[in-house]
Scaffold this motif. Structure first.
Motif, PDB file in Angstrom:
ATOM      1  N   GLN A 101      49.115 -22.568  38.240  1.00  0.00           N
ATOM      2  CA  GLN A 101      48.159 -22.513  39.353  1.00  0.00           C
ATOM      3  C   GLN A 101      47.930 -23.908  39.922  1.00  0.00           C
ATOM      4  N   ILE A 102      47.810 -24.876  39.025  1.00  0.00           N
ATOM      5  CA  ILE A 102      47.581 -26.251  39.466  1.00  0.00           C
ATOM      6  C   ILE A 102      48.806 -26.770  40.219  1.00  0.00           C
ATOM      7  N   HIS A 103      49.986 -26.519  39.654  1.00  0.00           N
ATOM      8  CA  HIS A 103      51.220 -26.958  40.313  1.00  0.00           C
ATOM      9  C   HIS A 103      51.392 -26.286  41.672  1.00  0.00           C
ATOM     10  N   ALA A 104      51.045 -24.994  41.750  1.00  0.00           N
ATOM     11  CA  ALA A 104      51.181 -24.284  43.028  1.00  0.00           C
ATOM     12  C   ALA A 104      50.344 -24.977  44.092  1.00  0.00           C
ATOM     13  N   ALA A 105      49.112 -25.342  43.746  1.00  0.00           N
ATOM     14  CA  ALA A 105      48.247 -26.011  44.717  1.00  0.00           C
ATOM     15  C   ALA A 105      48.824 -27.371  45.111  1.00  0.00           C
ATOM     16  N   TRP A 160      41.188 -33.640  44.778  1.00  0.00           N
ATOM     17  CA  TRP A 160      39.893 -33.019  45.034  1.00  0.00           C
ATOM     18  C   TRP A 160      40.055 -31.544  45.358  1.00  0.00           C
ATOM     19  N   GLN A 161      41.048 -31.212  46.199  1.00  0.00           N
ATOM     20  CA  GLN A 161      41.276 -29.811  46.565  1.00  0.00           C
ATOM     21  C   GLN A 161      41.665 -28.980  45.344  1.00  0.00           C
ATOM     22  N   VAL A 162      42.466 -29.560  44.455  1.00  0.00           N
ATOM     23  CA  VAL A 162      42.838 -28.832  43.237  1.00  0.00           C
ATOM     24  C   VAL A 162      41.591 -28.508  42.417  1.00  0.00           C
ATOM     25  N   MET A 163      40.686 -29.476  42.320  1.00  0.00           N
ATOM     26  CA  MET A 163      39.441 -29.226  41.577  1.00  0.00           C
ATOM     27  C   MET A 163      38.632 -28.128  42.245  1.00  0.00           C
ATOM     28  N   ARG A 164      38.484 -28.230  43.566  1.00  0.00           N
ATOM     29  CA  ARG A 164      37.635 -27.306  44.319  1.00  0.00           C
ATOM     30  C   ARG A 164      38.223 -25.891  44.356  1.00  0.00           C
ATOM     31  N   HIS A 165      39.551 -25.789  44.552  1.00  0.00           N
ATOM     32  CA  HIS A 165      40.150 -24.476  44.805  1.00  0.00           C
ATOM     33  C   HIS A 165      40.837 -23.854  43.593  1.00  0.00           C
ATOM     34  N   ILE A 200      40.543 -25.479  39.781  1.00  0.00           N
ATOM     35  CA  ILE A 200      39.855 -25.742  38.507  1.00  0.00           C
ATOM     36  C   ILE A 200      38.486 -25.055  38.476  1.00  0.00           C
ATOM     37  N   LEU A 201      37.719 -25.251  39.558  1.00  0.00           N
ATOM     38  CA  LEU A 201      36.356 -24.738  39.572  1.00  0.00           C
ATOM     39  C   LEU A 201      36.300 -23.211  39.479  1.00  0.00           C
ATOM     40  N   PRO A 202      37.016 -22.485  40.357  1.00  0.00           N
ATOM     41  CA  PRO A 202      36.938 -21.018  40.241  1.00  0.00           C
ATOM     42  C   PRO A 202      37.455 -20.492  38.909  1.00  0.00           C
ATOM     43  N   SER A 203      38.494 -21.129  38.344  1.00  0.00           N
ATOM     44  CA  SER A 203      38.989 -20.583  37.079  1.00  0.00           C
ATOM     45  C   SER A 203      38.080 -20.954  35.919  1.00  0.00           C
ATOM     46  N   ALA A 204      37.232 -21.973  36.109  1.00  0.00           N
ATOM     47  CA  ALA A 204      36.272 -22.329  35.050  1.00  0.00           C
ATOM     48  C   ALA A 204      35.027 -21.447  35.102  1.00  0.00           C
TER      49      ALA A 204
END
Lengths: 262, 290
Positions: free
Chosen positions: B188-192, B200-205, B207-211
């Protein structure tokens, strides 16, 4: 467009004084135009590492990766990746998953929905726009992943065993779908698989890789996907003499690698 | 044959036992499916009724003196008395209100600080390195042990009370958020990233929702710690609150008030947990499904 892998090596250091692991040794590979390059090889041959290099998730220890003459510094929207699984966002529905790349690039909502809809119907998912991705079958999830990768109009499509988790029947259907879409969109593709038959059927070129150190040992040009696209049924292509002979030849290469390791 | 001396015993079961053992439509994958599946509501109701019955039995038969365990009726009676007359000249709802304000205020504060802190700890080795030792140091210490310090430092007003509850909620919430950061799959991270996303976008879109599922679980655990600490927080210089009510009543051996207060705290906590479970179902319906 052209992608050139030049003498790329990836070496992982190891602890307690053992020799470092050579994941890839001096790889040369060119992908241009509407090439469909398939990488095949036993586990640990470095094909996924090679894909990570091209995608920019990983930097080579030596050598370089060039895209249209410029050095690849990291991941970018010109190289979209389709993963085997776990890559969709379960909190988004189908259309928002497909439009994710466009959203991250700041494309306005209405525009990105419009583009996403086009690819959703191209992949035959029209009725499932608002479905939750975790309610879809594995094959449909992969189609969502492919649609998502296509939305940003990448120069190169990187597919890391995209059909590896599918059942045999769904898999054959998905192979044909990917070939048809590749034909329509005329993108370059770098495709990883464990299946010899899939490799021969899908690619215009095949590289066979071998482990320890990971390297390319054989290269083949393949005619079979063009036969399929010009109208020959997939099973007829896969049952032809030439296909079977090449399949056995490639299997022999891979088995000899496996034995060398064992 | 002699082993089965009652071949018809299956047919003779009656009542609840028969109800529990009777043949039902088989659900696929139930026998060899995920352990722990199945409906529990009926058994939960039976469990509560069973406890009430035993309580009623031992008190009404006079086996236990009312000083140690008053009857359910007496506790209910006490509830209505306190509801109408208040306790120590403070209305019942004021006791409930001030305790709820302390717990939920501290909980809110702990979430506002703990969730970002935990996420930062998960994503940055610097923040993790700095904050891991103090949190791990105070986390296992019972709040009662550092209550005196809170009072010496922050006085006997609301600050020390809310702070004590806040500290007990902070650690579980922060640790939950921290481990939630690891929920996102590398794909998921690599896809983003491959869509050109910034860090920042990876965190927002991603990391955050999956956490989010783990953060919500941590919040449920956290509020539980908050209620646990309430009584300790209201031990010193409180004049209102459910914890105060329970403590004061115990000093006057008003056991019925003690039990009534405990039940009220439990009901409020349980109701809030039900609310959190509802929020979970709405917010993270994908939990455990992908």
């Amino acid at each position: 467009m052209g992608l050139n892998v030049r003498q790329a090596s990836v070496v992982y250091p190891t602890a307690d004084g053992r020799p470092p692991v050579e994941a890839l040794r001096q790889i040369d590979l060119d992908i241009a135009g509407s090439d469909f390059v398939v990488a095949l090889g036993a586990s640990g041959c470095g094909k996924s590492t090679l894909l990570s290099l091209i995608a920019g998730f990983l930097s080579p220890s030596s050598g370089e990766i060039l895209l249209d003459g410029g050095r690849v510094q990291g991941p970018g929207a010109d190289r979209a990746v389709v993963f085997q699984k776990h890559a969709l966002m379960p909190w988004l529905n189908v259309i928002d998953n497909v439009a994710l790349g466009l959203k991250l690039q700041g494309v306005p909502q209405a525009r990105r929905q419009q583009i996403a809809r086009g690819f959703i119907s191209l992949l035959g998912l029209g009725e499932f726009e608002t479905a939750r991705v975790y309610n879809l079958s594995g094959g449909m999830q992969q189609r969502v992943g492919i649609a998502r990768a296509l939305t940003c109009d990448p120069k190169l499509l990187l597919m890391d065993e995209p059909l590896g988790a599918l059942d045999a029947l769904t898999r054959e259907k998905a192979q044909e779908l990917i070939l048809t879409i590749w034909h329509k969109t005329a993108k370059s593709v770098f495709f990883i698989t464990h299946s010899v038959e899939e490799a021969l059927f899908m690619g215009t070129r095949l590289i066979v890789m071998s482990p320890r150190p990971g390297r390319i040992t054989h290269r083949f040009d393949l005619p079979f996907s063009r036969q399929f696209l010009s109208g020959t049924p997939a099973r007829t292509v896969k049952a032809s003499r030439a296909f079977i002979d090449l399949r056995e030849e490639v299997l022999k290469i891979i088995f000899s690698d496996e034995e060398a390791v064992a | 044959m002699t082993e089965h001396s009652h071949p018809n015993s299956q047919g003779r079961k009656r009542g609840l036992l028969a109800f529990l053992l009777k043949a039902r439509a088989t659900k696929p994958g139930e026998t060899y499916g995920v352990p722990g599946q199945g409906e529990t509501r009926l058994l939960s109701v039976a469990s509560i009724l069973g406890i009430l019955f035993v309580w009623w039995l031992v008190t009404s038969m006079g086996w236990v003196k009312p000083l140690f365990l008053p009857s359910p009726q007496a506790v209910l009676q006490k509830f209505f008395t306190v509801w109408t007359n208040g306790f120590t000249n403070v209305a019942f709802l004021d006791h409930v209100g001030i305790s709820a304000a302390r717990v939920f205020g501290a909980f809110l504060l702990a979430c506002v600080i703990g969730i970002p802190l935990g996420l930062a700890m998960g994503m940055s080795p610097v923040i993790r390195g700095l904050f891991d030792p103090p949190i791990e140091f105070y986390r296992p210490i019972p709040p009662l042990a550092y209550l005196p310090l809170m009072i010496i430092w922050f006085g006997i007003g609301e600050t020390s009370k809310v702070l004590l509850i806040f500290l007990s909620v902070l650690a579980p919430v922060a640790l939950g958020a921290r481990s939630g950061v690891k929920s996102a799959a590398i794909e998921q991270i690599h896809a983003a990233y491959s869509f050109g996303a910034s860090r920042w976008q990876v965190m927002r879109h991603v990391i955050l929702p999956s956490a989010l599922p783990e953060i919500l679980t941590a919040m449920r655990i956290g509020i539980g710690f908050g209620w646990t600490t309430l009584v300790a927080a209201e031990m010193v210089a409180a004049t209102r609150g459910l914890g105060y009510m329970v403590l004061t009543a115990s000093q006057f051996l008003q056991t019925s008030t003690v039990i009534m207060g405990i039940i009220v705290i439990a009901i409020i906590a349980y109701a809030f947990d039900m609310l959190m479970r509802f929020v979970e179902r709405k917010l993270v319906p994908w939990k455990g499904r992908m």
